[in-house]
Design an enzyme around this catalytic site. Sequence first.
Site, short mmCIF file in Angstrom:
data_model
loop_
_atom_site.label_atom_id
_atom_site.label_comp_id
_atom_site.label_asym_id
_atom_site.label_seq_id
_atom_site.Cartn_x
_atom_site.Cartn_y
_atom_site.Cartn_z
N CYS A 143 -27.01 14.40 -59.61
CA CYS A 143 -26.33 14.66 -60.89
C CYS A 143 -27.32 15.35 -61.82
O CYS A 143 -28.49 14.99 -61.85
CB CYS A 143 -25.87 13.32 -61.48
SG CYS A 143 -24.94 13.50 -63.02
N HIS B 250 -16.85 11.28 -58.47
CA HIS B 250 -18.14 11.21 -59.17
C HIS B 250 -17.94 11.34 -60.68
O HIS B 250 -18.49 10.56 -61.46
CB HIS B 250 -19.05 12.34 -58.65
CG HIS B 250 -20.38 12.40 -59.33
ND1 HIS B 250 -21.52 11.89 -58.76
CD2 HIS B 250 -20.76 12.93 -60.53
CE1 HIS B 250 -22.54 12.09 -59.59
NE2 HIS B 250 -22.10 12.73 -60.66
N GLU B 251 -17.12 12.32 -61.09
CA GLU B 251 -16.88 12.52 -62.52
C GLU B 251 -16.10 11.37 -63.13
O GLU B 251 -16.34 10.97 -64.27
CB GLU B 251 -16.19 13.87 -62.77
CG GLU B 251 -16.88 15.09 -62.19
CD GLU B 251 -18.39 15.18 -62.42
OE1 GLU B 251 -18.88 14.68 -63.46
OE2 GLU B 251 -19.07 15.75 -61.56
N HIS C 247 -18.36 8.76 -64.20
CA HIS C 247 -18.96 9.07 -65.50
C HIS C 247 -18.09 8.51 -66.63
O HIS C 247 -18.62 7.96 -67.60
CB HIS C 247 -19.10 10.58 -65.70
CG HIS C 247 -20.38 11.16 -65.18
ND1 HIS C 247 -21.59 10.98 -65.79
CD2 HIS C 247 -20.62 11.92 -64.09
CE1 HIS C 247 -22.53 11.61 -65.11
NE2 HIS C 247 -21.96 12.20 -64.06
#
Length: 137
Positions: free
Chosen positions: A86, A127-128, A131
């Site tokens: 990242c 993955h996002e 976040h």
Amino acid sequence: MVKEIIKDEFFLKQKSKSCTKEDLYIANELLETIQAYKEQCVGMAANMIGYLKTMMVVSDENKYLILINPVILKTSGKTYQTEEGCLSLQGVRKTQRYESIKVSYLDQDFKKKIKTFKGYTAQIIQHELDHFEGKII
């Protein structure tokens, strides 16, 4: 405007809030910033550029796709282990991802879309989404 990548873990660990139409300007900043980092980055959540909002940009089939307020509706049920990096962090970390996800989201016109993503694009979206939850991979 290309924004600076946030590396402050205290900020990154905060949960993001849903977007409204007033937040649409963030989409252009996400697009300009990911294009500036295209050699190292295939996805970017709004918190990576300083906004605690549920908006992301991902590379999908050789173009950039904006997902606003995305929600996973269904997973393939089958997971695999992978390593991810990242821009907000140093190095790579191991994680589990679903091979396929069905996602509901709003596009840049705030129109609802539902799409199934597979493989690497599904991995980027997951993955996002982490976040948004303040989960740092």
